[in-house]
Design a protein around this motif. Structure first.
Motif, PDB file in Angstrom:
ATOM      1  N   VAL A  44     -67.613 -44.290 -27.919  1.00  0.00           N
ATOM      2  CA  VAL A  44     -68.705 -44.111 -26.965  1.00  0.00           C
ATOM      3  C   VAL A  44     -68.529 -45.117 -25.831  1.00  0.00           C
ATOM      4  CG1 VAL A  44     -71.201 -44.154 -26.643  1.00  0.00           C
ATOM      5  CG2 VAL A  44     -70.235 -43.327 -28.805  1.00  0.00           C
ATOM      6  N   GLU A  45     -68.419 -44.602 -24.624  1.00  0.00           N
ATOM      7  CA  GLU A  45     -68.203 -45.449 -23.447  1.00  0.00           C
ATOM      8  C   GLU A  45     -69.476 -46.225 -23.087  1.00  0.00           C
ATOM      9  OE1 GLU A  45     -65.285 -45.882 -21.852  1.00  0.00           O
ATOM     10  OE2 GLU A  45     -64.293 -44.496 -23.224  1.00  0.00           O
ATOM     11  N   ILE A  46     -69.298 -47.331 -22.413  1.00  0.00           N
ATOM     12  CA  ILE A  46     -70.426 -48.184 -22.020  1.00  0.00           C
ATOM     13  C   ILE A  46     -71.411 -47.404 -21.145  1.00  0.00           C
ATOM     14  CG2 ILE A  46     -71.069 -50.272 -20.746  1.00  0.00           C
ATOM     15  CD1 ILE A  46     -68.249 -51.379 -21.620  1.00  0.00           C
ATOM     16  N   ALA A  47     -70.906 -46.606 -20.239  1.00  0.00           N
ATOM     17  CA  ALA A  47     -71.779 -45.820 -19.357  1.00  0.00           C
ATOM     18  C   ALA A  47     -72.683 -44.878 -20.165  1.00  0.00           C
ATOM     19  CB  ALA A  47     -70.943 -45.027 -18.365  1.00  0.00           C
ATOM     20  N   GLU A  48     -72.193 -44.384 -21.282  1.00  0.00           N
ATOM     21  CA  GLU A  48     -73.007 -43.502 -22.121  1.00  0.00           C
ATOM     22  C   GLU A  48     -74.158 -44.276 -22.766  1.00  0.00           C
ATOM     23  OE1 GLU A  48     -70.379 -40.172 -24.040  1.00  0.00           O
ATOM     24  OE2 GLU A  48     -69.234 -42.066 -24.023  1.00  0.00           O
ATOM     25  N   TRP A  49     -73.884 -45.513 -23.183  1.00  0.00           N
ATOM     26  CA  TRP A  49     -74.938 -46.363 -23.740  1.00  0.00           C
ATOM     27  C   TRP A  49     -75.981 -46.666 -22.669  1.00  0.00           C
ATOM     28  CZ3 TRP A  49     -75.675 -47.155 -28.723  1.00  0.00           C
ATOM     29  CH2 TRP A  49     -74.595 -47.107 -29.603  1.00  0.00           C
ATOM     30  N   GLU A  50     -75.515 -46.923 -21.448  1.00  0.00           N
ATOM     31  CA  GLU A  50     -76.424 -47.260 -20.352  1.00  0.00           C
ATOM     32  C   GLU A  50     -77.299 -46.072 -19.961  1.00  0.00           C
ATOM     33  OE1 GLU A  50     -73.707 -48.581 -17.331  1.00  0.00           O
ATOM     34  OE2 GLU A  50     -73.557 -50.586 -18.183  1.00  0.00           O
ATOM     35  N   SER A  51     -76.749 -44.876 -20.025  1.00  0.00           N
ATOM     36  CA  SER A  51     -77.475 -43.703 -19.536  1.00  0.00           C
ATOM     37  C   SER A  51     -78.330 -43.015 -20.594  1.00  0.00           C
ATOM     38  CB  SER A  51     -76.493 -42.697 -18.935  1.00  0.00           C
ATOM     39  OG  SER A  51     -75.646 -42.185 -19.941  1.00  0.00           O
ATOM     40  N   TYR A  85     -74.776 -54.674 -32.232  1.00  0.00           N
ATOM     41  CA  TYR A  85     -73.526 -54.235 -31.605  1.00  0.00           C
ATOM     42  C   TYR A  85     -73.625 -54.304 -30.081  1.00  0.00           C
ATOM     43  CZ  TYR A  85     -69.887 -51.158 -29.836  1.00  0.00           C
ATOM     44  OH  TYR A  85     -68.837 -50.636 -29.115  1.00  0.00           O
ATOM     45  N   LEU A  86     -74.730 -53.815 -29.525  1.00  0.00           N
ATOM     46  CA  LEU A  86     -74.872 -53.792 -28.068  1.00  0.00           C
ATOM     47  C   LEU A  86     -74.984 -55.195 -27.479  1.00  0.00           C
ATOM     48  CD1 LEU A  86     -77.152 -50.670 -27.571  1.00  0.00           C
ATOM     49  CD2 LEU A  86     -74.683 -50.881 -27.174  1.00  0.00           C
ATOM     50  N   THR A  87     -75.594 -56.103 -28.208  1.00  0.00           N
ATOM     51  CA  THR A  87     -75.636 -57.498 -27.764  1.00  0.00           C
ATOM     52  C   THR A  87     -74.222 -58.052 -27.676  1.00  0.00           C
ATOM     53  OG1 THR A  87     -77.820 -57.824 -28.737  1.00  0.00           O
ATOM     54  CG2 THR A  87     -76.514 -59.808 -28.312  1.00  0.00           C
ATOM     55  N   PHE A  88     -73.429 -57.768 -28.699  1.00  0.00           N
ATOM     56  CA  PHE A  88     -72.030 -58.208 -28.711  1.00  0.00           C
ATOM     57  C   PHE A  88     -71.250 -57.537 -27.575  1.00  0.00           C
ATOM     58  CE2 PHE A  88     -67.729 -58.732 -30.293  1.00  0.00           C
ATOM     59  CZ  PHE A  88     -67.768 -59.993 -30.890  1.00  0.00           C
ATOM     60  N   LEU A  89     -71.484 -56.249 -27.377  1.00  0.00           N
ATOM     61  CA  LEU A  89     -70.812 -55.506 -26.304  1.00  0.00           C
ATOM     62  C   LEU A  89     -71.189 -56.076 -24.931  1.00  0.00           C
ATOM     63  CD1 LEU A  89     -69.014 -53.051 -25.534  1.00  0.00           C
ATOM     64  CD2 LEU A  89     -71.090 -51.677 -25.512  1.00  0.00           C
ATOM     65  N   ASN A  90     -72.479 -56.387 -24.750  1.00  0.00           N
ATOM     66  CA  ASN A  90     -72.939 -56.954 -23.480  1.00  0.00           C
ATOM     67  C   ASN A  90     -72.273 -58.298 -23.180  1.00  0.00           C
ATOM     68  OD1 ASN A  90     -74.612 -54.899 -22.619  1.00  0.00           O
ATOM     69  ND2 ASN A  90     -76.455 -55.791 -23.485  1.00  0.00           N
ATOM     70  N   GLN A  91     -71.908 -59.029 -24.217  1.00  0.00           N
ATOM     71  CA  GLN A  91     -71.275 -60.332 -24.031  1.00  0.00           C
ATOM     72  C   GLN A  91     -69.770 -60.224 -23.814  1.00  0.00           C
ATOM     73  OE1 GLN A  91     -72.481 -62.291 -27.619  1.00  0.00           O
ATOM     74  NE2 GLN A  91     -74.540 -62.703 -26.878  1.00  0.00           N
ATOM     75  N   SER A  92     -69.242 -59.044 -24.000  1.00  0.00           N
ATOM     76  CA  SER A  92     -67.799 -58.859 -23.861  1.00  0.00           C
ATOM     77  C   SER A  92     -67.396 -58.788 -22.390  1.00  0.00           C
ATOM     78  CB  SER A  92     -67.341 -57.586 -24.571  1.00  0.00           C
ATOM     79  OG  SER A  92     -67.714 -56.449 -23.826  1.00  0.00           O
ATOM     80  N   GLU A  93     -66.119 -58.899 -22.154  1.00  0.00           N
ATOM     81  CA  GLU A  93     -65.579 -58.812 -20.799  1.00  0.00           C
ATOM     82  C   GLU A  93     -65.650 -57.391 -20.241  1.00  0.00           C
ATOM     83  OE1 GLU A  93     -61.621 -60.309 -21.122  1.00  0.00           O
ATOM     84  OE2 GLU A  93     -62.271 -62.339 -21.563  1.00  0.00           O
ATOM     85  N   LEU A  94     -65.859 -56.413 -21.105  1.00  0.00           N
ATOM     86  CA  LEU A  94     -65.901 -55.023 -20.652  1.00  0.00           C
ATOM     87  C   LEU A  94     -67.135 -54.722 -19.809  1.00  0.00           C
ATOM     88  CD1 LEU A  94     -64.765 -53.127 -23.873  1.00  0.00           C
ATOM     89  CD2 LEU A  94     -63.391 -53.817 -21.919  1.00  0.00           C
ATOM     90  N   GLN A  98     -73.601 -54.226 -14.923  1.00  0.00           N
ATOM     91  CA  GLN A  98     -74.897 -53.943 -15.527  1.00  0.00           C
ATOM     92  C   GLN A  98     -74.768 -53.892 -17.044  1.00  0.00           C
ATOM     93  OE1 GLN A  98     -76.663 -50.343 -14.125  1.00  0.00           O
ATOM     94  NE2 GLN A  98     -78.383 -50.467 -15.520  1.00  0.00           N
ATOM     95  N   GLN A  99     -75.601 -54.668 -17.710  1.00  0.00           N
ATOM     96  CA  GLN A  99     -75.579 -54.668 -19.167  1.00  0.00           C
ATOM     97  C   GLN A  99     -76.406 -53.506 -19.712  1.00  0.00           C
ATOM     98  OE1 GLN A  99     -76.731 -58.509 -20.645  1.00  0.00           O
ATOM     99  NE2 GLN A  99     -74.711 -59.331 -20.223  1.00  0.00           N
TER     100      GLN A  99
END
Length: 142
Positions: A44-51, A85-94, A98-99
């Motif tokens: 699942v891409e970051i943009a999908e989580w955001e949207s 998971y999303l907290t960890f993802l938000n802290q990543s370089e990816l 926008q978090q």
């Protein structure tokens, strides 16, 4: 598949404290992502989580899982895994600009929302009352 997302996922797994937590969180997160997107979480891409919208979360994940009789404490645990998971993802370089908004993944928010069945039931009641009011108004017109 995005190898960077898979690396973030594996690093997140390694950051968890115990084998029991790892197991619970993996199961919860994969159940969530397959319910919403029919894919593994690291696909699942970051943009999908955001949207994602609260309505999608409610209709694709929360309502179906409630209907199977899963306890609210278990559902709350699923949301904890997603937020972890999303907290960890938000802290990543990816995540550069926008978090991912974690508020959409607060179970308390969804507890306040009426279910689809409750809304439909309320709508039927309102339509019935509206019909009665129209009938009374017709008597005044005559």
């Amino acid at each position: 598949m995005n190898q960077d997302l898979k690396d973030v996922y594996l690093n997140w797994i390694c950051s968890l404290n115990s084998q029991a937590t790892i197991h619970r969180y993996k199961v919860a997160l994969n159940r969530f992502s397959t319910s919403i997107w029919s894919r593994k979480v690291y696909e699942v891409e970051i943009a999908e989580w955001e949207s994602i919208t609260p309505q999608i979360v409610s209709e694709s994940f929360l309502e179906p899982i409630k209907e199977t009789g899963v306890k609210l404490s278990t559902i709350s645990g699923y949301f904890s895994a997603v937020r972890s998971y999303l907290t960890f993802l938000n802290q990543s370089e990816l995540v550069q600009e926008q978090q991912v908004d974690l508020a959409k993944f607060e179970f308390k928010y969804y507890e306040l929302l009426p279910s689809k069945k409750e809304l439909e039931s309320r709508l039927i009641g309102i339509e019935r009352e509206l019909s009665e009011i129209r009938g009374m108004l017709e008597k005044y017109r005559n």
